[in-house]
Design an enzyme around this catalytic site. Structure first.
Site, PDB file in Angstrom:
ATOM      1  CE1 TYR A 167       7.895  -4.280 -10.604  1.00 23.67           C
ATOM      2  CE2 TYR A 167       6.822  -5.016  -8.589  1.00 23.67           C
ATOM      3  CZ  TYR A 167       6.745  -4.640  -9.919  1.00 23.67           C
ATOM      4  OH  TYR A 167       5.545  -4.619 -10.558  1.00 23.67           O
ATOM      5  N   GLY A 194      -0.501   0.702  -4.923  1.00 23.41           N
ATOM      6  CA  GLY A 194      -1.797   0.086  -4.688  1.00 23.41           C
ATOM      7  C   GLY A 194      -2.829   0.647  -5.637  1.00 23.41           C
ATOM      8  CB  CYS A 203      -0.905   0.040   1.246  1.00 24.17           C
ATOM      9  SG  CYS A 203      -2.070  -1.334   1.347  1.00 24.17           S
ATOM     10  CG  ASN A 225       3.241   0.476   3.268  1.00 23.77           C
ATOM     11  OD1 ASN A 225       2.985  -0.615   2.782  1.00 23.77           O
ATOM     12  ND2 ASN A 225       4.341   1.141   2.990  1.00 23.77           N
ATOM     13  N   GLY A 226       1.759  -2.237   5.139  1.00 20.62           N
ATOM     14  CA  GLY A 226       2.436  -3.394   5.703  1.00 20.62           C
ATOM     15  C   GLY A 226       1.473  -4.520   5.977  1.00 20.62           C
TER      16      GLY A 226
END
Length: 486
Positions: free
Chosen positions: A258, A42, A16, A117-118
């Site tokens: 990436y 996301g 995210c 986020n995670g």
């Protein structure tokens, strides 16, 4: 539904992206712009919550930021000088509006909004205990356990309640929290997921990546340290708390490979420069006699430049991408589907025909993408097709906020490099070594006793407990035993 992009269906999906503004004019408009820059993290859904000094306002929607937050009436419905936002690709919880963040709840202390986020690796165990104690959940997201832990904490102040909640969860998290007392930004003790702080005039800004600062015209200040909580009060005071003590950081190494945009700075390193260095190290470790170095667009481009510069083999665009083809919602037959693939990426036949080429990509997951690419090059008349990968083989699943296939579906788990080469029908296949990847990141090699990054997807060395995953394994083993006994 399917995508016409033949290279998007076999990538690890980023978790995210989060973005927050404290004490900023038209805060929600700034957040919307920041989320545009983080869209790559996301693409399923987006949401923004604002606070106007009295009330919280939220707008959440499925789909991209564009189309949902580029209308004046939406931004006007999110007033206030503080706002936070979230772009989502689901790694836990179903794909539905009730799981779109920021999540919001009215607590005894007032409104509480959180963007995460995670992935919390013990969320299911914590959730079961909270439900047993009477909590009522409104989503299936792992993030909601944080709200309930704060709400049920016996500590007196909101900050102490929040810290108490964080000490009960495991895994990876970068969080932006909004309360009537101010904004809190924090990062898990290992710093697995990134989070940075910037300034825009009097406003303090937090984001997953520095590229979001560039878009809104903010200045990058620094990264939030692993285990650090930064509080911005309503009067602009900035305070730092470190409730976890000294920890050995293990930031996600795949952010450099990436996930992050190449124009971002992650933990004070230029992502673009690191990816070029990875490509150069890949050329040193795995040379090949070829006519051209060709990137797999777009993520393979920086590494391909580095490979070409180190090897002396010319860099060329052998795969041309159209930037004007989006998604299609038709369900054609296989023949039409195959033709549709070339709408977005097509081989540069005049360049490739009769040439020996080396393709550079960031990773191989299931292998289906690599198979398509090699086939495309052969159909374009390439004499030889070699493939070089700018990361070690992905052999293990990620449980820290990345949508990784089950381990049994990872090609590198099932096959050795030779078997993978046969599967994708390449003339040769090689990966950068784990020590080579660390060298490209400025380390001499991977420290086996205390690795400098989270590289579990390559090594299986998970830096935290995987409580929920372990429970699933035990349950499956017990069910299997019961079947055998029965």
């Amino acid at each position: 539904m399917f995508t016409t992009n033949p290279f998007d269906d076999d990538k690890l999906r980023e978790e995210c992206g989060i973005f927050g503004v404290s004490r900023g004019e038209t805060a929600s408009a700034i957040v919307a712009l920041g989320l545009h820059a983080l869209q790559h993290r996301g693409q399923e859904a987006a949401g923004i919550t604002s606070w106007d000094g009295h009330d919280f306002h939220t707008h959440r929607a499925m789909g991209h930021v564009a189309g949902n937050f580029d209308r004046d009436e939406v931004i006007r419905g999110l007033p206030g000088m503080s706002a936070c936002g979230h772009v989502r690709y689901s790694t836990t919880g179903e794909t539905s509006l009730r799981n779109v963040q920021p999540l919001y709840a009215e607590l005894n202390s007032g409104g509480f909004a959180v963007a995460h986020n995670g992935n919390i690796s013990n969320a299911m165990k914590v959730r079961r205990e909270l439900i047993r104690r009477g909590s009522i959940f409104q989503s299936t997201s792992d993030t909601e356990v944080i709200i309930h832990l704060v709400a049920t904490s016996s500590y007196r102040t909101l900050l102490d309640k929040f810290i108490d909640a964080l000490k009960q969860i495991e895994g990876a998290y970068s969080l932006i929290v909004m309360t009537p007392e101010g904004m809190i930004a924090c990062r898990d003790p290992l710093g697995i997921r990134p989070l940075v702080m910037g300034k825009l005039g009097d406003a303090t800004i937090f984001a997953s990546e520095t590229v979001a600062f560039d878009v809104v015209g903010a200045d990058y200040v620094r990264s939030i340290d692993p285990g650090e909580l930064v509080i911005v009060t309503n009067d602009g005071e900035i305070r730092s708390h470190r409730p976890f003590g000294e920890t050995h950081a293990r930031p996600c190494i795949f952010e450099h490979v990436y996930f992050s945009r190449p124009d971002s700075i992650i933990d004070n390193s230029s992502v673009y420069s690191v990816r070029k260095a990875i490509g150069a190290q890949l050329a040193i470790e795995n040379p090949v006699d070829a006519d051209y170095v060709i990137p797999v667009p777009d993520s393979g481009v920086p590494a391909a430049i580095g490979y070409a510069q180190e090897s002396g083999i010319p860099f060329e665009l052998g795969i041309i991408r159209s930037h004007y083809i989006g998604r299609t919602f038709i369900q054609p037959g296989d023949k039409v589907r195959h033709l549709g693939v070339k709408l977005k990426h097509n081989a540069n036949r005049a360049l490739i025909e009769g040439k020996r080429i080396v393709l550079i990509d960031d990773s191989i997951v299931r292998g289906t993408t690599s198979l398509k690419i090699v086939q495309m090059m052969r159909e374009a008349g390439a004499a030889e097709v070699h493939m070089r990968i700018a990361s070690p083989p992905t052999k293990h699943s990620c449980f820290y906020g990345v949508d990784t296939p089950e381990r049994t579906k990872l090609l590198a788990h099932k096959l050795d490099v030779g078997g993978m080469q046969d599967f994708i029908h390449a003339d040769s296949l090689a990966f950068i070594s784990i020590d080579g990847l660390y060298k490209a990141l400025g380390e001499a090699k991977r420290a086996d006793s205390q690795p400098q990054y989270c590289d579990a997807c390559f090594t299986g060395d998970y830096p935290t407990r995987l409580t929920d995953q372990d429970d699933v394994v035990v349950t499956n083993q017990l069910e299997l035993l019961a079947e055998r006994v029965g």
